[in-house]
Design a protein around this motif. Structure first.
Motif, PDB file in Angstrom:
ATOM      1  N   VAL A 270       0.944  -1.328   0.141  1.00  0.00           N
ATOM      2  CA  VAL A 270      -0.072   0.041  -0.106  1.00  0.00           C
ATOM      3  C   VAL A 270       0.938   1.341  -0.153  1.00  0.00           C
ATOM      4  O   VAL A 270       1.934   1.273   0.796  1.00  0.00           O
ATOM      5  N   ILE A 271       0.534   2.271  -0.710  1.00  0.00           N
ATOM      6  CA  ILE A 271       1.241   3.393  -0.952  1.00  0.00           C
ATOM      7  C   ILE A 271       0.413   4.576  -1.238  1.00  0.00           C
ATOM      8  O   ILE A 271      -0.754   4.417  -1.421  1.00  0.00           O
ATOM      9  N   THR A 272       1.053   5.702  -0.863  1.00  0.00           N
ATOM     10  CA  THR A 272       0.120   7.128  -0.972  1.00  0.00           C
ATOM     11  C   THR A 272       0.726   8.164  -1.701  1.00  0.00           C
ATOM     12  O   THR A 272       0.280   9.243  -1.593  1.00  0.00           O
ATOM     13  N   GLN A 273       1.745   7.906  -2.317  1.00  0.00           N
ATOM     14  CA  GLN A 273       2.454   8.957  -3.368  1.00  0.00           C
ATOM     15  C   GLN A 273       3.138   8.266  -4.398  1.00  0.00           C
ATOM     16  O   GLN A 273       3.310   7.115  -4.387  1.00  0.00           O
ATOM     17  N   ASP A 274       3.771   9.124  -5.231  1.00  0.00           N
ATOM     18  CA  ASP A 274       4.584   8.508  -6.525  1.00  0.00           C
ATOM     19  C   ASP A 274       3.884   7.693  -7.380  1.00  0.00           C
ATOM     20  O   ASP A 274       4.401   6.851  -7.786  1.00  0.00           O
ATOM     21  N   PHE A 275       2.575   7.955  -7.683  1.00  0.00           N
ATOM     22  CA  PHE A 275       1.814   7.068  -8.314  1.00  0.00           C
ATOM     23  C   PHE A 275       2.244   7.304  -9.945  1.00  0.00           C
ATOM     24  O   PHE A 275       2.589   8.485 -10.281  1.00  0.00           O
ATOM     25  N   GLU A 276       2.308   6.155 -10.687  1.00  0.00           N
ATOM     26  CA  GLU A 276       2.816   6.204 -11.969  1.00  0.00           C
ATOM     27  C   GLU A 276       1.788   6.379 -12.951  1.00  0.00           C
ATOM     28  O   GLU A 276       0.332   6.068 -12.726  1.00  0.00           O
ATOM     29  N   THR A 277       1.966   7.058 -14.169  1.00  0.00           N
ATOM     30  CA  THR A 277       0.847   7.115 -15.075  1.00  0.00           C
ATOM     31  C   THR A 277       0.405   5.800 -15.714  1.00  0.00           C
ATOM     32  O   THR A 277       1.335   4.903 -15.892  1.00  0.00           O
ATOM     33  N   PRO A 278      -0.990   5.272 -15.559  1.00  0.00           N
ATOM     34  CA  PRO A 278      -1.420   4.061 -16.249  1.00  0.00           C
ATOM     35  C   PRO A 278      -0.836   3.860 -17.805  1.00  0.00           C
ATOM     36  O   PRO A 278      -0.464   4.899 -18.424  1.00  0.00           O
ATOM     37  N   HIS A 279      -0.420   2.618 -18.094  1.00  0.00           N
ATOM     38  CA  HIS A 279      -0.210   2.353 -19.368  1.00  0.00           C
ATOM     39  C   HIS A 279      -1.275   2.725 -20.569  1.00  0.00           C
ATOM     40  O   HIS A 279      -1.085   2.970 -21.728  1.00  0.00           O
ATOM     41  N   ARG A 280      -2.542   2.786 -20.045  1.00  0.00           N
ATOM     42  CA  ARG A 280      -3.697   2.861 -20.907  1.00  0.00           C
ATOM     43  C   ARG A 280      -4.851   3.428 -20.052  1.00  0.00           C
ATOM     44  O   ARG A 280      -5.058   3.030 -18.889  1.00  0.00           O
ATOM     45  N   ILE A 281      -5.591   4.131 -20.777  1.00  0.00           N
ATOM     46  CA  ILE A 281      -6.715   4.864 -19.959  1.00  0.00           C
ATOM     47  C   ILE A 281      -8.129   4.577 -20.899  1.00  0.00           C
ATOM     48  O   ILE A 281      -8.004   5.202 -22.211  1.00  0.00           O
ATOM     49  N   ARG A 282      -8.871   3.788 -20.396  1.00  0.00           N
ATOM     50  CA  ARG A 282     -10.021   3.525 -21.455  1.00  0.00           C
ATOM     51  C   ARG A 282     -11.074   4.910 -21.149  1.00  0.00           C
ATOM     52  O   ARG A 282     -11.316   5.402 -20.008  1.00  0.00           O
ATOM     53  N   PRO A 283     -11.716   5.429 -22.144  1.00  0.00           N
ATOM     54  CA  PRO A 283     -12.583   6.693 -21.786  1.00  0.00           C
ATOM     55  C   PRO A 283     -13.938   6.237 -21.279  1.00  0.00           C
ATOM     56  O   PRO A 283     -14.155   5.285 -21.250  1.00  0.00           O
TER      57      PRO A 283
END
Length: 118
Positions: A78-91
């Protein structure tokens, strides 16, 4: 920790970091799902998916969707920071498409259950 923190997950398979999944928005869901699937006349399938829903934008981010094998070790922190951009975003799904999907499901269920309806 503050109740205003956004929580997410750092996911590793066999010691290799796959993602730091999280969403910085007021309303969201982040999920880590492990599937062990056995179907008739098809090969068994083991999968790991890390995805979510940003309820503010109605977008569906995806960080990981991969096959697993016997013996793989999955570590989720479990983390609360430094999230990475997702590889894909479905609209977001349009209201029209959502209604179309619901109607299709309704007609399918009606056909399947016709012998049980009064």
């Amino acid at each position: 920790m503050s109740s205003m923190s956004s929580y997410g997950f750092e996911v590793q398979v066999n010691g290799e970091q796959l993602c730091r999944a999280g969403i910085d928005s007021g309303r969201h869901v982040v999920t880590c799902i492990l599937d062990a699937l056995r179907r008739l006349n098809e090969p068994d399938e083991l999968r790991l998916s890390v995805s979510g829903l940003n309820s503010v934008t109605d977008e569906y981010p995806e960080w990981v969707n991969q096959k697993l094998k016997d013996g793989d070790t999955i570590t989720i922190k479990v983390i609360t920071q430094d999230f990475e951009t997702p590889h894909r975003i479905r609209p977001a799904i349009s209201k029209e498409k959502m209604l179309e999907n619901k109607l299709q499901y309704y007609y399918q269920l009606r056909e399947e259950l016709k012998g049980h309806l009064g």
